[in-house]
Every structure is written in C-alpha cells, then in structure tokens.
Design an enzyme around this catalytic site. Structure first.
Site, PDB file in Angstrom:
ATOM      1  N   GLY A  47      11.924 -34.728  -2.546  1.00  0.00           N
ATOM      2  CA  GLY A  47      11.626 -35.440  -1.225  1.00  0.00           C
ATOM      3  C   GLY A  47      11.457 -37.008  -1.268  1.00  0.00           C
ATOM      4  O   GLY A  47      11.260 -37.469  -2.405  1.00  0.00           O
ATOM      5  N   GLN A  52       9.195 -45.649   0.893  1.00  0.00           N
ATOM      6  CA  GLN A  52       9.610 -45.533  -0.627  1.00  0.00           C
ATOM      7  C   GLN A  52      10.713 -46.473  -0.891  1.00  0.00           C
ATOM      8  O   GLN A  52      11.133 -46.710  -2.108  1.00  0.00           O
ATOM      9  CB  GLN A  52       9.814 -44.176  -1.214  1.00  0.00           C
ATOM     10  CG  GLN A  52       8.296 -43.394  -1.387  1.00  0.00           C
ATOM     11  CD  GLN A  52       8.683 -42.094  -1.908  1.00  0.00           C
ATOM     12  OE1 GLN A  52       8.927 -41.152  -1.171  1.00  0.00           O
ATOM     13  NE2 GLN A  52       8.296 -42.054  -3.203  1.00  0.00           N
ATOM     14  N   CYS A  95       5.342 -38.047  -8.505  1.00  0.00           N
ATOM     15  CA  CYS A  95       5.780 -38.733  -6.994  1.00  0.00           C
ATOM     16  C   CYS A  95       6.451 -39.876  -7.510  1.00  0.00           C
ATOM     17  O   CYS A  95       6.465 -40.418  -8.627  1.00  0.00           O
ATOM     18  CB  CYS A  95       4.663 -39.426  -6.342  1.00  0.00           C
ATOM     19  SG  CYS A  95       5.279 -40.567  -4.803  1.00  0.00           S
ATOM     20  N   LEU A  96       8.033 -40.111  -7.008  1.00  0.00           N
ATOM     21  CA  LEU A  96       8.603 -40.856  -7.272  1.00  0.00           C
ATOM     22  C   LEU A  96       8.275 -42.591  -7.570  1.00  0.00           C
ATOM     23  O   LEU A  96       8.606 -43.084  -8.042  1.00  0.00           O
ATOM     24  CB  LEU A  96      10.218 -41.017  -6.700  1.00  0.00           C
ATOM     25  CG  LEU A  96      10.847 -39.655  -6.538  1.00  0.00           C
ATOM     26  CD1 LEU A  96      12.060 -39.825  -6.018  1.00  0.00           C
ATOM     27  CD2 LEU A  96      11.471 -39.430  -8.224  1.00  0.00           C
ATOM     28  N   HIS A 137       3.265 -33.870   1.273  1.00  0.00           N
ATOM     29  CA  HIS A 137       3.391 -34.750   0.466  1.00  0.00           C
ATOM     30  C   HIS A 137       4.178 -36.163   1.201  1.00  0.00           C
ATOM     31  O   HIS A 137       3.642 -37.349   1.324  1.00  0.00           O
ATOM     32  CB  HIS A 137       4.060 -34.256  -0.797  1.00  0.00           C
ATOM     33  CG  HIS A 137       4.237 -35.679  -1.861  1.00  0.00           C
ATOM     34  ND1 HIS A 137       3.306 -35.529  -3.209  1.00  0.00           N
ATOM     35  CD2 HIS A 137       4.814 -36.552  -1.839  1.00  0.00           C
ATOM     36  CE1 HIS A 137       3.868 -36.908  -3.686  1.00  0.00           C
ATOM     37  NE2 HIS A 137       4.632 -37.477  -3.086  1.00  0.00           N
ATOM     38  N   GLU A 138       5.472 -35.663   1.700  1.00  0.00           N
ATOM     39  CA  GLU A 138       6.154 -36.549   2.178  1.00  0.00           C
ATOM     40  C   GLU A 138       5.584 -37.015   3.426  1.00  0.00           C
ATOM     41  O   GLU A 138       5.661 -38.522   3.948  1.00  0.00           O
ATOM     42  CB  GLU A 138       7.613 -36.211   2.576  1.00  0.00           C
ATOM     43  CG  GLU A 138       8.513 -35.562   1.250  1.00  0.00           C
ATOM     44  CD  GLU A 138       8.300 -36.730   0.165  1.00  0.00           C
ATOM     45  OE1 GLU A 138       8.348 -37.776   0.345  1.00  0.00           O
ATOM     46  OE2 GLU A 138       8.446 -36.238  -1.109  1.00  0.00           O
ATOM     47  N   HIS A 141       2.959 -40.100   2.701  1.00  0.00           N
ATOM     48  CA  HIS A 141       3.572 -41.335   2.772  1.00  0.00           C
ATOM     49  C   HIS A 141       3.810 -42.081   4.021  1.00  0.00           C
ATOM     50  O   HIS A 141       3.748 -43.397   4.108  1.00  0.00           O
ATOM     51  CB  HIS A 141       4.992 -41.128   2.044  1.00  0.00           C
ATOM     52  CG  HIS A 141       5.151 -40.932   0.432  1.00  0.00           C
ATOM     53  ND1 HIS A 141       4.757 -41.933  -0.391  1.00  0.00           N
ATOM     54  CD2 HIS A 141       5.603 -40.110  -0.194  1.00  0.00           C
ATOM     55  CE1 HIS A 141       4.840 -41.398  -1.481  1.00  0.00           C
ATOM     56  NE2 HIS A 141       5.286 -40.308  -1.449  1.00  0.00           N
TER      57      HIS A 141
HETATM   58 CO    CO Z   1       5.861 -39.106  -3.107  1.00  0.00          CO
END
Ligand code: CO
Length: 162
Positions: A47, A52, A95-96, A137-138, A141
C-alpha cells in the site's frame, strides 16, 4: 519518467500532516495515482498513501487479496470507514516510510470502507484480515498517523508491566 522518492522519517512534516480531501477528479489526480501505483510496485509495498510521495491529499492505493489469483491494486480516494466489527487482531506491520522497523499492531479485523475511484464513482467494500489491515494502515497516513504510534507498551517490549 522521473523517479519519485518515498518520504521517510517519523518526524517528517508531510507525513505528519492531516491530508485534505480530493475535490477535483481531474487529470492531475489520475497522474498522482499512476505515480503511486508505480512507486508502490517498485518499492514492493502492499500500500502507499499520497503523503508518502509528498502530496497531502486523501488518496491511497492498496493491494487487496495479496498473493492470490484475486490480487488487485485499488486506488482509494477520500476513504472513510463506515463500520468495523467487534474484534481486533494483532499482527506485524512495516511501512515504506519507516524502513527497517517492524512491529505488531492491533487493527480492526473487519471494516466496511467507502471510497471514490479516480472517475469519482463511489464504492463500498467489506474487508477483513490483511485487506482490512492494509487499508487501516494507509488511511492512518492520511491523518498523519504512523504505525509506530499504535504500538502498545513501547517501552516495555518483551517485558511485563507491573
Ligand atoms: Co505506511
């Protein structure tokens, strides 16, 4: 095509800001989603949320039914959780934007999420398990929340609290 870098860091301003709803379903939005799909794929994430890659807009892409024949990548614009089940489950996340950090996080096991696609049509999905986790999670953000904020007993990991 120019590469877009995924923003990292728990204290990054863009990652910590509350993102604004999308109002114009225009070509700029389509471009943003295309970029997000590519970045997510390249980074091998499940995701990605717009902040991000530096855009404080309520847009995310989520891989659903990961690693099955039904796997799809769904762009979600202005997503909203309409309902959740009674149960929460704890599982590992990464998480990226926080490379190298993994921890168990509690999330709703089931959610009903409403969102718009890039053409402005509304959809309602009932999701569970990993699908529900990725979307929660997304969506965090979009409110400037990172998964590390949701870790319980951060200071006593592996120990007991008395
Ligand atoms: Co993340």
């Amino acid at each position: 095509m120019a590469k877009v870098k995924i923003i990292t860091g728990a204290d990054n301003e863009v990652l910590r800001a509350k993102s604004l709803p999308v109002e114009n379903f225009d070509s700029g939005l389509k471009k943003l989603i295309k970029k997000m799909r590519e970045q997510m794929k390249e980074a091998k994430g499940l995701g990605l949320a717009a902040p991000q890659i530096g855009e404080n807009l309520r847009v995310c892409v989520a891989v659903l039914n990961y690693d099955t024949s039904e796997e799809i990548t769904v762009p979600m614009i202005n997503p909203k959780i309409l309902a959740s089940g009674d149960d929460k489950i704890c599982d590992e996340e990464g998480c990226l934007s926080l490379p190298g950090i993994y921890a168990k996080v509690e999330r709703w096991k089931e959610i009903i999420v409403e969102f718009y696609d890039e053409r402005g049509s509304k959809h309602i999905f009932q999701l569970s398990e990993l699908n529900a986790r990725v979307v929660q999670h997304e969506m965090d953000h979009l409110d400037g929340i990172l998964f590390i904020d949701r870790i319980k007993n951060k200071d006593t990991a592996g120990g007991v609290v008395m």
